[in-house]
Design an enzyme around this catalytic site. Structure first.
Site, PDB file in Angstrom:
ATOM      1  N   GLU A 198       0.826  -0.585   4.566  1.00 38.86           N
ATOM      2  CA  GLU A 198       0.493  -0.641   3.144  1.00 38.86           C
ATOM      3  C   GLU A 198      -0.925  -0.143   2.820  1.00 38.86           C
ATOM      4  O   GLU A 198      -1.754  -0.883   2.274  1.00 38.86           O
ATOM      5  CB  GLU A 198       0.687  -2.059   2.608  1.00 38.86           C
ATOM      6  CG  GLU A 198       2.137  -2.495   2.637  1.00 38.86           C
ATOM      7  CD  GLU A 198       2.388  -3.792   1.873  1.00 38.86           C
ATOM      8  OE1 GLU A 198       1.415  -4.542   1.614  1.00 38.86           O
ATOM      9  OE2 GLU A 198       3.554  -4.050   1.544  1.00 38.86           O
ATOM     10  N   GLU A 299       9.496  -3.185   4.191  1.00 37.49           N
ATOM     11  CA  GLU A 299       9.383  -4.567   3.710  1.00 37.49           C
ATOM     12  C   GLU A 299      10.117  -4.721   2.380  1.00 37.49           C
ATOM     13  O   GLU A 299      10.046  -3.846   1.516  1.00 37.49           O
ATOM     14  CB  GLU A 299       7.921  -4.977   3.511  1.00 37.49           C
ATOM     15  CG  GLU A 299       7.145  -5.212   4.788  1.00 37.49           C
ATOM     16  CD  GLU A 299       5.728  -5.720   4.501  1.00 37.49           C
ATOM     17  OE1 GLU A 299       5.515  -6.340   3.431  1.00 37.49           O
ATOM     18  OE2 GLU A 299       4.847  -5.490   5.342  1.00 37.49           O
TER      19      GLU A 299
END
Length: 479
Positions: A198, A299
């Site tokens: 991320e 995710e």
């Protein structure tokens, strides 16, 4: 599916890319599994501590002393994932486990570029256990030197992704990946490497430059393993990405607003709600579809309520979130998407398995966990209702004083989230670290072992409805 041998070195024994498929020996395979969050990269909502991992580790070392500190965390890492976990995981039909790791396991900031001998002990152990049960693993650098994103889980202790501002942090990260590539290059049960979790590069171009650099560095050592490259701004933005790098899978993260306490309404599966999810997901995978390359959703997943949350309709809320999950899995199947749900194990908030409320760990910390909930100190999925009357005038005052807060990167957060991130999730939360550590004061080795054993699967509970949904989806094969 032909089972590869970890001692063979032919390229066909590794997972590879062929068009828009991940393949093994030319045959398509969808990777389906979960993330082992809270393990080699700890997170506060997963195991109950406040602040950042490096802060709570320092506080516990001060309270326990070096010997007990080392013992407790070694046992915690051991019990968190054992052969028992792998056996259940495989029984659910899951074939890939994402392994988030923190760079601090491999080197220290005060002793950079010197790799710790014990750093790979538990990573090796879990990779080997997974291989025994036919489970691939993806090594995910969840916390890189300097912090590759501006959120708490990069364990940097601030709201800036300094990784992108200092070449030295990037140099150290390349060395870490070279170190890992040398160690795992011959292991065919490692599906590949996820160089940065991320990332949040405000300029958008520095991330792409780093991906090119780390890809070349890894390929010189390990030419076969896949790389899983996250999109910018928490895995959701590929607008500035160029031509795909060779043998790389591009990864989005796809959390639904309907899976959290801040949801605009309960998800009931209306056409409008389903269409919203389609648009959101299609935007994230547009780059992969344009270039006709595989899709990996690294995710996703709702959080869940329980009877102690004080919500009379908590069961109805959870059922609506399971419907969100089923909706998303349907979209992923249609787009031939590999996925890794967040997460395998925690203390009862989101995990497929979770620590028993009657365990020594929860019983010890329950007063503190209740306090954290009241103060809304955690960022991830917390219910801010109790503190909103306090923060509403603060938010109003700050946004009036500095309207630019509404546009501060990442702008998707909006000003209110930036404020809560700094005041509650950082300042307030980190000031509770010593209080958390005080619960461990005076504990014997045996007591510490019992606390760590709370995370053993045999002492945990399963979120059965969630696991049944994932098991059913695991039966869908690659097209």
């Amino acid at each position: 599916m032909r089972v590869p041998s970890p001692i063979m070195h032919d390229a066909n024994d590794y997972l590879q890319i062929k068009g828009d498929d991940i393949v093994l020996d030319g045959k398509p395979i969808l990777l389906k599994g979960a993330g082992l969050g809270g393990w080699m990269n700890m997170e506060n909502f997963i195991t109950g501590y406040p602040g950042h991992e490096f802060q709570v580790r320092a506080a516990l070392k001060k309270v326990l002393g070096e010997e007990k500190y080392d013992f407790f965390f070694d046992k915690f890492l051991e019990y968190f994932f054992t052969e028992e976990d792998a056996k259940l995981y495989a029984e659910l039909g899951l074939n890939c486990l994402r392994l988030p790791v923190n760079y601090r396991h491999f080197e220290d900031d005060m002793n950079p570029r010197v790799f710790k001998k014990e750093g790979l002990k538990h990573l090796d152990r879990v990779i080997d256990i997974c291989a025994k049960y036919g489970i691939y693993t993806v090594i995910d650098l969840h916390a890189a030197p300097g912090g590759q994103n501006c959120d708490w889980h990069s364990d940097a202790g601030n709201d800036q992704a300094l990784f992108f501002d200092h070449k030295d942090f990037q140099d150290r990260t390349v060395l870490i990946w070279e170190h890992l590539a040398k160690h795992y290059r011959d292991n065919t049960w490692v599906a590949g490497y996820n160089p940065l979790n991320e990332p949040t590069d405000e300029q958008h171009v520095r991330l792409l430059a780093f991906y090119k650099r780390v890809e070349k560095a890894i390929r010189k050592i390990d030419p076969h393993h896949l790389l899983f490259l996250d999109g910018n701004t928490f895995g959701g933005d590929f607008r500035h990405f160029e031509e795909p790098l060779p043998n790389c899978v591009y990864a989005c993260h796809d959390y639904s607003n309907y899976g959290f306490p801040s949801a605009p309404e309960l998800f009931t599966g209306t056409p409008e709600q389903i269409e919203w999810h389609k648009r959101s997901f299609n935007r994230k995978i547009e780059y992969m579809q344009k270039h006709k390359i595989p899709i990996w959703n690294g995710e996703f997943g709702p959080v869940y309520q329980n009877a102690n949350d004080g919500l009379p309709n908590w069961e109805e809320i959870n059922e609506s979130r399971y419907k969100v999950l089923e909706c998303q899995l349907g979209l992923y199947a249609n787009a031939k998407t590999s996925w890794s749900i967040w997460l395998w194990k925690d203390i009862g908030f989101q995990g497929m398995t979770y620590v028993d409320p009657e365990s020594p760990y929860i019983k010890l910390l329950q007063p503190f966990l209740d306090k954290k909930r009241r103060l809304a100190t955690d960022s991830w999925g917390c219910d801010t209702t109790p503190v909103e009357p306090i923060f509403e005038p603060i938010n109003k005052w700050m946004l009036e004083a500095a309207p630019a807060l509404e546009h501060k990167y990442p702008s998707t957060w909006r000003g209110v989230k930036h404020i809560s991130r700094m005041l509650r999730n950082c300042l307030l939360s980190e000031c509770l670290v010593d209080e958390y550590a005080s619960y461990f004061e005076g504990k014997s080795m045996q007591e510490l072992d019992e606390l760590a054993q709370s995370f053993k699967l045999s002492k945990c509970q399963q979120r059965t409805r969630l696991n049944d949904i994932l098991k059913e989806d695991s039966k869908r094969a690659a097209v």
